[in-house]
Design an enzyme around this catalytic site. Structure first.
Site, PDB file in Angstrom:
ATOM      1  N   LYS A 194       0.820  -1.208   0.000  1.00 21.87           N
ATOM      2  CA  LYS A 194       0.000   0.000   0.000  1.00 21.87           C
ATOM      3  C   LYS A 194       0.853   1.256   0.000  1.00 21.87           C
ATOM      4  O   LYS A 194       0.572   2.212  -0.742  1.00 21.87           O
ATOM      5  CB  LYS A 194      -0.944  -0.040   1.197  1.00 21.87           C
ATOM      6  CG  LYS A 194      -1.841   1.161   1.372  1.00 21.87           C
ATOM      7  CD  LYS A 194      -3.031   0.850   2.256  1.00 21.87           C
ATOM      8  CE  LYS A 194      -2.626   0.159   3.533  1.00 21.87           C
ATOM      9  NZ  LYS A 194      -1.781   1.004   4.389  1.00 21.87           N
ATOM     10  N   THR A 217       3.865   1.494  -1.077  1.00 23.57           N
ATOM     11  CA  THR A 217       4.548   1.535  -2.373  1.00 23.57           C
ATOM     12  C   THR A 217       3.649   2.146  -3.430  1.00 23.57           C
ATOM     13  O   THR A 217       4.076   2.996  -4.238  1.00 23.57           O
ATOM     14  CB  THR A 217       4.987   0.119  -2.782  1.00 23.57           C
ATOM     15  OG1 THR A 217       5.795  -0.432  -1.741  1.00 23.57           O
ATOM     16  CG2 THR A 217       5.776   0.134  -4.077  1.00 23.57           C
ATOM     17  N   ARG A 274       2.756   8.137   7.051  1.00 23.79           N
ATOM     18  CA  ARG A 274       3.066   7.955   8.467  1.00 23.79           C
ATOM     19  C   ARG A 274       4.561   7.679   8.647  1.00 23.79           C
ATOM     20  O   ARG A 274       5.232   7.213   7.731  1.00 23.79           O
ATOM     21  CB  ARG A 274       2.278   6.775   9.040  1.00 23.79           C
ATOM     22  CG  ARG A 274       0.775   6.995   9.059  1.00 23.79           C
ATOM     23  CD  ARG A 274       0.065   5.762   9.588  1.00 23.79           C
ATOM     24  NE  ARG A 274       0.273   4.610   8.723  1.00 23.79           N
ATOM     25  CZ  ARG A 274       0.086   3.351   9.099  1.00 23.79           C
ATOM     26  NH1 ARG A 274      -0.275   3.075  10.326  1.00 23.79           N
ATOM     27  NH2 ARG A 274       0.280   2.362   8.252  1.00 23.79           N
ATOM     28  N   LYS A 278       6.717  -6.758  10.353  1.00 22.92           N
ATOM     29  CA  LYS A 278       5.930  -6.011   9.371  1.00 22.92           C
ATOM     30  C   LYS A 278       6.789  -5.194   8.415  1.00 22.92           C
ATOM     31  O   LYS A 278       6.401  -4.914   7.292  1.00 22.92           O
ATOM     32  CB  LYS A 278       4.950  -5.068  10.085  1.00 22.92           C
ATOM     33  CG  LYS A 278       3.845  -5.784  10.848  1.00 22.92           C
ATOM     34  CD  LYS A 278       2.950  -4.769  11.533  1.00 22.92           C
ATOM     35  CE  LYS A 278       1.917  -5.430  12.404  1.00 22.92           C
ATOM     36  NZ  LYS A 278       1.103  -4.444  13.138  1.00 22.92           N
ATOM     37  N   ALA A 328      -2.860   1.264  13.111  1.00 24.53           N
ATOM     38  CA  ALA A 328      -4.252   1.266  12.673  1.00 24.53           C
ATOM     39  C   ALA A 328      -5.064   0.142  13.298  1.00 24.53           C
ATOM     40  O   ALA A 328      -6.282   0.199  13.311  1.00 24.53           O
ATOM     41  CB  ALA A 328      -4.325   1.155  11.148  1.00 24.53           C
ATOM     42  N   PHE A 377      -3.396  -0.382   7.080  1.00 27.00           N
ATOM     43  CA  PHE A 377      -4.083  -1.647   6.846  1.00 27.00           C
ATOM     44  C   PHE A 377      -5.266  -1.476   5.889  1.00 27.00           C
ATOM     45  O   PHE A 377      -5.243  -0.618   5.021  1.00 27.00           O
ATOM     46  CB  PHE A 377      -4.497  -2.288   8.172  1.00 27.00           C
ATOM     47  CG  PHE A 377      -3.336  -2.613   9.074  1.00 27.00           C
ATOM     48  CD1 PHE A 377      -2.230  -3.278   8.574  1.00 27.00           C
ATOM     49  CD2 PHE A 377      -3.328  -2.232  10.403  1.00 27.00           C
ATOM     50  CE1 PHE A 377      -1.144  -3.582   9.393  1.00 27.00           C
ATOM     51  CE2 PHE A 377      -2.252  -2.535  11.235  1.00 27.00           C
ATOM     52  CZ  PHE A 377      -1.168  -3.207  10.725  1.00 27.00           C
ATOM     53  N   PHE A 406       2.837  -8.275  -9.022  1.00 27.76           N
ATOM     54  CA  PHE A 406       4.023  -9.011  -8.583  1.00 27.76           C
ATOM     55  C   PHE A 406       4.517  -9.890  -9.731  1.00 27.76           C
ATOM     56  O   PHE A 406       3.751 -10.256 -10.635  1.00 27.76           O
ATOM     57  CB  PHE A 406       3.701  -9.879  -7.360  1.00 27.76           C
ATOM     58  CG  PHE A 406       3.735  -9.141  -6.054  1.00 27.76           C
ATOM     59  CD1 PHE A 406       4.742  -9.370  -5.131  1.00 27.76           C
ATOM     60  CD2 PHE A 406       2.759  -8.192  -5.737  1.00 27.76           C
ATOM     61  CE1 PHE A 406       4.783  -8.695  -3.925  1.00 27.76           C
ATOM     62  CE2 PHE A 406       2.783  -7.508  -4.538  1.00 27.76           C
ATOM     63  CZ  PHE A 406       3.805  -7.764  -3.624  1.00 27.76           C
ATOM     64  N   TRP A 415       6.590  -0.855  -8.157  1.00 29.20           N
ATOM     65  CA  TRP A 415       7.804  -1.386  -7.546  1.00 29.20           C
ATOM     66  C   TRP A 415       8.931  -1.428  -8.575  1.00 29.20           C
ATOM     67  O   TRP A 415      10.049  -1.039  -8.288  1.00 29.20           O
ATOM     68  CB  TRP A 415       7.558  -2.797  -6.989  1.00 29.20           C
ATOM     69  CG  TRP A 415       8.670  -3.276  -6.095  1.00 29.20           C
ATOM     70  CD1 TRP A 415       8.711  -3.220  -4.740  1.00 29.20           C
ATOM     71  CD2 TRP A 415       9.920  -3.856  -6.504  1.00 29.20           C
ATOM     72  NE1 TRP A 415       9.907  -3.728  -4.269  1.00 29.20           N
ATOM     73  CE2 TRP A 415      10.670  -4.124  -5.331  1.00 29.20           C
ATOM     74  CE3 TRP A 415      10.490  -4.179  -7.731  1.00 29.20           C
ATOM     75  CZ2 TRP A 415      11.936  -4.702  -5.351  1.00 29.20           C
ATOM     76  CZ3 TRP A 415      11.765  -4.753  -7.757  1.00 29.20           C
ATOM     77  CH2 TRP A 415      12.470  -5.016  -6.588  1.00 29.20           C
TER      78      TRP A 415
END
Length: 560
Positions: free
Chosen positions: A75, A77, A98, A109, A277, A305, A385, A413
């Site tokens: 997210k 990214t 954030r 994480k 979150a 999230f 991906f 990415w």
């Protein structure tokens, strides 16, 4: 796809950063408007922020996602890549993110600076100590703890019941051994013995307060309202009663200033504040988002999230408090994560599986329904991906087409902003042509119980809420104390729409279990703890810290 895969830190360290003043120049900030933290980081001054209030607001784009899985959604990214894409097509854009916490950074994480060629930099600094904001919040939190215990030791004129102290100490690490502790041992000179505990810094109410404050005066006012304990006759005790709101605010005066950095493609980014979150409200600071909106035509920001947690809290808590709304929402999904929601384990994701993908789409649809409940235009971003097959991509795009869902295949990415130009164009189209009828799902005048049930039923898709005996008693007490008109901040697992992290996909006919409520009057909400949620995470068997190192020149190694 690329023939040679590089790690995020390798890509970051190969990037030639621009001096932070060059980034500031792009958004109209002079040398007098920023305070330097080395060559590539700066804070924006309070004076400039006040001066900006006369500016027209830019449009805010909120990035959220499906329920996260161990496969990852990317997210942050996509948020960075979308901001770079908007800049690439000529839109004056700022990204608002954030700050990462050291707990998940050194745990499992990971950090929060994006990945690949869609990163905010310098990622090593941001993911570690950055400008010291989280350390200031930790210090302010623990200063308050020390002052509470000292007050009790020195005679306790406020009549604080040490069995009913709500305020916990904090540390910005995952340290399960500190969840329950006893302080004050060692005799009369050492204080009054009592049970205590630690929260991770990003779960501290000081973090939530800093992220919702609009200026220093508002910060002090919010700190003064924090409920720290109850008296022996069960009356709330606040920081104002203790008389230390000024000292706590003083410790936070520099941390309140938003931080300016840049992406790999030199798009300006404001990175500030970072409440979790799943146990807090999960959004960067109001000052960061507001300042970005005063400096740019478009602000791309994210909430933690999935839409059941971060987006719901962004809309019901942050937007409501700050007085703004997003113009559109981006819902990030990956084929890998959708297949996990469809029943596959992580080690099965590299193989094509149309059946699992189609089953997992139920999770995406629920988050789309949630965003539409709020009346907001949206675009689904498929974060691609290398293991995604053409057949799987085709199935997902066809499903979106059949359901009239705007969708964009995103490759940020690998390609940075160029990989999200289509997404940027579709988001702009939704903003221009799709009506924004934003509305809250509950009224503040509704009871706390009604608010919780509304979130459970409309956002999670659950059937009912079960309150513990303790929670039922607290519902009544909080309403009697006049706290019933506050919004609710649900503390729930991020992995499932339910409060059971093992129920992936779209569970149905489930009940959410609320075991306890916590007043967060400084932040301006009531926390409802569900399931097994804790405010101090633990480390996994193989923490990311095991892979981290530094060379003789001070260059970070193994940081993602």
């Amino acid at each position: 796809m690329m023939s040679e895969w590089k790690s995020d830190i390798e890509i970051a360290q190969e990037t030639e950063l621009l001096p932070i003043q060059s980034i500031a120049d792009r958004i109209g900030l002079t040398m007098d408007d920023i305070e330097y933290f080395g060559k590539y980081k700066a804070k924006i001054s309070f004076e400039k922020i006040r001066d900006l209030q006369k500016n027209k607001d830019g449009k805010i784009i909120l990035v959220t996602s499906i329920n996260p899985t161990a496969a990852g959604e990317g997210k942050s990214t996509v948020t960075v890549g979308l901001g770079d894409a908007l800049s690439k097509i000529g839109k004056k854009t700022i990204i608002a993110l954030r700050e990462p916490s050291l707990g998940p950074t050194m745990g499992i994480k990971g950090g929060a600076t994006g990945g690949g060629y869609a990163q905010v930099l310098p990622m090593e600094d941001i993911n570690l100590h950055f400008t010291g904001d989280l350390h200031a919040i930790t210090t302010a939190n623990n200063a308050l703890s020390a002052l509470i215990d000292n007050h009790i030791h020195q005679g306790n004129t406020l009549n604080i019941d040490q069995r009913r102290i709500l305020w916990k100490r904090a540390v910005d690490l995952n340290d399960r051994a500190l969840r329950e502790v006893v302080v004050g041992l060692g005799g009369p000179v050492q204080g009054i013995p009592r049970q205590d505990g630690f929260e991770i810094t990003v779960a501290s109410e000081i973090m939530a307060v800093l992220c919702l404050a609009t200026d220093l005066s508002d910060l002090k006012h919010r700190i003064s309202r924090i409920v720290i304990a109850y008296t022996f006759d069960k009356q709330p005790v606040t920081v104002k009663d203790l008389g230390v709101e000024g000292a706590i605010t003083l410790l936070l005066k520099d941390a309140l200033k938003p931080n300016l950095v840049q992406t790999i493609e030199h798009t300006p980014a404001i990175v500030h504040g970072g409440p979790f979150a799943n146990i807090a409200h999960g959004c960067n600071s109001v000052m960061a988002t507001r300042t970005a909106a005063k400096l740019a035509d478009y602000v791309v920001t994210e909430a933690g999230f999935g839409a059941d947690l971060g987006a719901e809290k962004f809309l019901h808590i942050k937007s409501r408090s700050a007085g703004f709304k997003p113009e559109a929402v981006v819902i990030v999904a990956t084929i890998r994560a959708l297949k996990m929601h469809g029943g596959l384990s992580k080690h099965e994701l590299t193989h094509e599986n149309i059946f699992a993908l189609e089953k997992g789409l139920e999770n995406l649809m629920k988050h789309i329904e949630t965003v539409t409940h709020f009346g907001l235009p949206y675009v689904v971003a498929i974060n691609r991906f290398s293991t995604d097959t053409e057949a799987e991509i085709s199935v997902l795009e066809k499903w979106c087409s059949e359901n009239d869902i705007p969708v964009s295949l995103t490759e940020v990415w690998e390609k940075g902003g160029a990989g999200a130009v289509n997404l940027a164009e579709k988001v702009l189209r939704e903003i221009e042509y799709n009506q924004n009828t934003f509305t809250y799902l509950y009224d503040l005048h509704a009871s706390l119980e009604e608010k919780i049930k509304t979130i459970v039923q409309k956002v999670y898709g659950g059937s009912d809420v079960e309150f513990s005996v303790k929670a039922l008693k607290q519902l009544q007490e909080f309403e009697e104390l006049g706290w019933g008109n506050l919004p609710v901040c649900m503390a729930k697992t991020q992995y499932s729409l339910s409060d059971d992290p093992n129920q992936l996909g779209k569970p149905t006919d489930f009940t959410i279990h609320v075991r306890e409520l916590k007043p967060k009057l400084g932040a301006g909400f009531i926390v409802a703890l569900t399931g097994e949620m804790m405010t101090m995470p633990g480390l996994p068997k193989q923490p990311a810290a095991y892979r981290m190192d530094v060379d003789e020149n001070g260059v970070a190694i193994g940081l993602f």
